[in-house]
Design a protein around this motif. Structure first.
Motif, PDB file in Angstrom:
ATOM      1  N   ARG A  82      -2.750  22.531 -18.327  1.00 30.06           N
ATOM      2  CA  ARG A  82      -3.223  21.829 -19.527  1.00 30.06           C
ATOM      3  C   ARG A  82      -4.711  21.508 -19.480  1.00 30.06           C
ATOM      4  O   ARG A  82      -5.256  20.965 -20.449  1.00 30.06           O
TER       5      ARG A  82
ATOM      6  N   ARG B 275       5.753  19.714 -14.420  1.00 34.17           N
ATOM      7  CA  ARG B 275       4.333  19.508 -14.681  1.00 34.17           C
ATOM      8  C   ARG B 275       3.583  18.882 -13.521  1.00 34.17           C
ATOM      9  O   ARG B 275       2.459  19.282 -13.216  1.00 34.17           O
ATOM     10  N   THR B 276       4.149  17.902 -12.874  1.00 35.58           N
ATOM     11  CA  THR B 276       3.412  17.034 -11.968  1.00 35.58           C
ATOM     12  C   THR B 276       3.199  17.643 -10.585  1.00 35.58           C
ATOM     13  O   THR B 276       4.131  18.133  -9.952  1.00 35.58           O
ATOM     14  N   GLN B 277       1.950  17.581 -10.135  1.00 36.33           N
ATOM     15  CA  GLN B 277       1.603  17.943  -8.765  1.00 36.33           C
ATOM     16  C   GLN B 277       1.085  16.692  -8.052  1.00 36.33           C
ATOM     17  O   GLN B 277       0.550  15.775  -8.678  1.00 36.33           O
TER      18      GLN B 277
ATOM     19  N   ARG C 113       4.709  19.978  -5.511  1.00 38.23           N
ATOM     20  CA  ARG C 113       5.054  19.958  -6.936  1.00 38.23           C
ATOM     21  C   ARG C 113       6.297  19.118  -7.146  1.00 38.23           C
ATOM     22  O   ARG C 113       7.242  19.167  -6.365  1.00 38.23           O
TER      23      ARG C 113
ATOM     24  N   ASP D  57      -0.320  15.082 -14.699  1.00 43.00           N
ATOM     25  CA  ASP D  57      -0.518  16.452 -14.223  1.00 43.00           C
ATOM     26  C   ASP D  57      -0.794  16.504 -12.725  1.00 43.00           C
ATOM     27  O   ASP D  57      -0.285  17.379 -12.021  1.00 43.00           O
TER      28      ASP D  57
ATOM     29  N   ILE E 112      -4.211  23.410 -13.038  1.00 44.99           N
ATOM     30  CA  ILE E 112      -3.577  22.509 -13.999  1.00 44.99           C
ATOM     31  C   ILE E 112      -3.555  23.224 -15.348  1.00 44.99           C
ATOM     32  O   ILE E 112      -4.599  23.350 -16.018  1.00 44.99           O
TER      33      ILE E 112
ATOM     34  N   PRO F 146      -4.742  16.352 -20.341  1.00 47.62           N
ATOM     35  CA  PRO F 146      -4.313  16.346 -18.939  1.00 47.62           C
ATOM     36  C   PRO F 146      -4.644  15.005 -18.298  1.00 47.62           C
ATOM     37  O   PRO F 146      -5.644  14.361 -18.655  1.00 47.62           O
TER      38      PRO F 146
ATOM     39  N   SER G  80      -8.191  25.715 -14.667  1.00 53.51           N
ATOM     40  CA  SER G  80      -7.349  25.681 -15.882  1.00 53.51           C
ATOM     41  C   SER G  80      -6.318  26.806 -15.885  1.00 53.51           C
ATOM     42  O   SER G  80      -5.279  26.672 -16.523  1.00 53.51           O
TER      43      SER G  80
ATOM     44  N   GLU H  43       5.602  11.480 -12.431  1.00 54.82           N
ATOM     45  CA  GLU H  43       6.356  12.560 -13.071  1.00 54.82           C
ATOM     46  C   GLU H  43       6.967  12.095 -14.384  1.00 54.82           C
ATOM     47  O   GLU H  43       6.889  12.790 -15.404  1.00 54.82           O
TER      48      GLU H  43
END
Length: 389
Positions: free
Chosen positions: A154, A357-359, A353, A322, A152, A302, A388, A317
């Motif tokens: 962030r 950004r989003t997983q 994914r 995150d 991640i 995050p 990180s 999303e």
């Protein structure tokens, strides 16, 4: 006039639902009946009669058991019988379809009936029996530990290496799985989690009915937080009871809310929303609300989001989450049901994914729903190690 129209639609809707269910049952039972008893097997008349009865009896029994288990009485023994029939006939149906394809291929190869159809019938019975026995053992065992690394960008350095242990879809129900629950709790504690998350579908039934099976959850310990969100099986009636119960045993219910945890000078938002079905349940104050769940959070922090269904990732999303952890799919639970699950959900299991950004991590779940079977869809307790960079 509008009330009259609604009154007319209700019985029509009930008729349509009933007709659909009857059609599904007839298909599920008729395909294996044809494959094993009729087709080109040319069994002696007593064998044909006995085989037909062997399918007719559970065909009549199954809907009765489902009504007794899910109706006003909520009889657990009826649920166990009905679920077992449903699981067995699904396995027979799936492998009968495959068997008929093999029978067709054998015909092209010059193998004649009745030998061809009898070989196929025997193979379907043997394969189905082996899979049911093995699948039951897989369902009843303490889940295997699955390790997943998630980066991640962030995430603050202080949280690098943080272990999030996810358990979901425990589905405490008609079978008393108190010892199984104790085993799950012990396995989680051995992992020494920083964060432990139960991502919904805790039980099929009320707190009063399933308290004994759920009690071992009180022994689970995490360094930073133990959090819980509702799944679709907590609705339409029991969600608040389970939220209150989890709160009473030391878990933080994330009922459209968040908490902030700190480590090494860095912060992480852990948020949770109600299941996607919560709003339609008409329970006051329930319904997935991402805006409420994240209200007042620092947009630079995050966000780890708990949301039971993978399809809620589209809202995650949009909200800038995150990582979302989900369950619900059971990985299909009984192959090839995973292909049907995929029609309703963006993923069936694993890490994916969505956007920049989003997983999303979708767990196969730790327990089972309905039939006590897991075939080619192993249960899991998931260790998500956050990085990180």
């Amino acid at each position: 006039m509008e009330l009259d129209s609604q009154a007319t639609r209700r019985p029509l809707r009930a008729v349509k639902i009933t007709a659909t269910l009857v059609a599904i049952l007839l298909i599920l039972f008729s395909v294996p009946w044809w494959t094993l008893v009729m087709s080109g097997t040319d069994w002696p008349t007593p064998v044909t009669a006995l085989g037909t009865a062997a399918f007719a009896l559970p065909l009549v029994t199954l809907p009765v058991m489902l009504v007794l288990s899910h109706g006003r009485r909520h009889l657990d023994w009826a649920g166990l019988v009905g679920d077992s029939i449903l699981g067995g006939i699904w396995v027979l149906f799936a492998w009968s379809v495959i068997g008929n394809l093999v029978r067709f291929a054998l015909g092209l190869a010059g193998v004649d009936d009745p030998a061809r159809s009898r070989w196929v019938a025997g193979a379907v019975i043997i394969v189905s029996a082996v899979l049911v026995i093995w699948g039951n053992r897989e369902a009843m065992r303490v889940p295997r530990i699955k390790y997943v690394d998630v980066t991640i960008p962030r995430l603050g350095k202080g949280f690098d290496g943080t272990r999030v242990v996810a358990v979901t879809d425990t589905h405490f129900g008609p079978i008393n799985r108190t010892k199984w629950s104790e085993g799950v709790a012990a396995a989680i504690n051995e992992l020494r989690p920083d964060i432990v998350a139960h991502v919904g579908d805790i039980a099929d039934g009320t707190v009063e009915q399933r308290r004994g099976q759920a009690a071992p959850l009180a022994t689970i310990r995490a360094e930073l937080a133990s959090v819980y969100v509702t799944g679709n099986h907590e609705y339409p009636r029991e969600a608040q009871g389970w939220l209150d119960y989890m709160d009473s045993i030391g878990w933080e219910p994330l009922h459209n809310k968040h908490i902030v945890v700190e480590r090494g000078g860095d912060s992480l938002v852990i948020a949770g929303v109600d299941d996607a079905t919560a709003k339609s349940s008409k329970m006051a104050g329930h319904g997935a609300n991402f805006e409420m769940a994240l209200a007042g959070t620092d947009p630079d922090l995050p966000v780890l989001m708990l949301a039971h269904q993978p399809k809620q990732v589209f809202q995650s999303e949009a909200a800038g989450v995150d990582l979302q952890i989900a369950g619900h799919t059971h990985g299909g639970q009984i192959w090839p049901f995973n292909f049907l699950v995929r029609l309703d959900q963006p993923t069936v299991h694993g890490l994916s994914r969505h956007g920049e950004r989003t997983q999303l991590y979708t767990s196969r779940g730790s327990g089972f729903w309905g039939p006590p079977l897991r075939i080619f869809a192993p249960s899991e307790i998931t260790v998500l190690t956050l990085h990180s960079t």
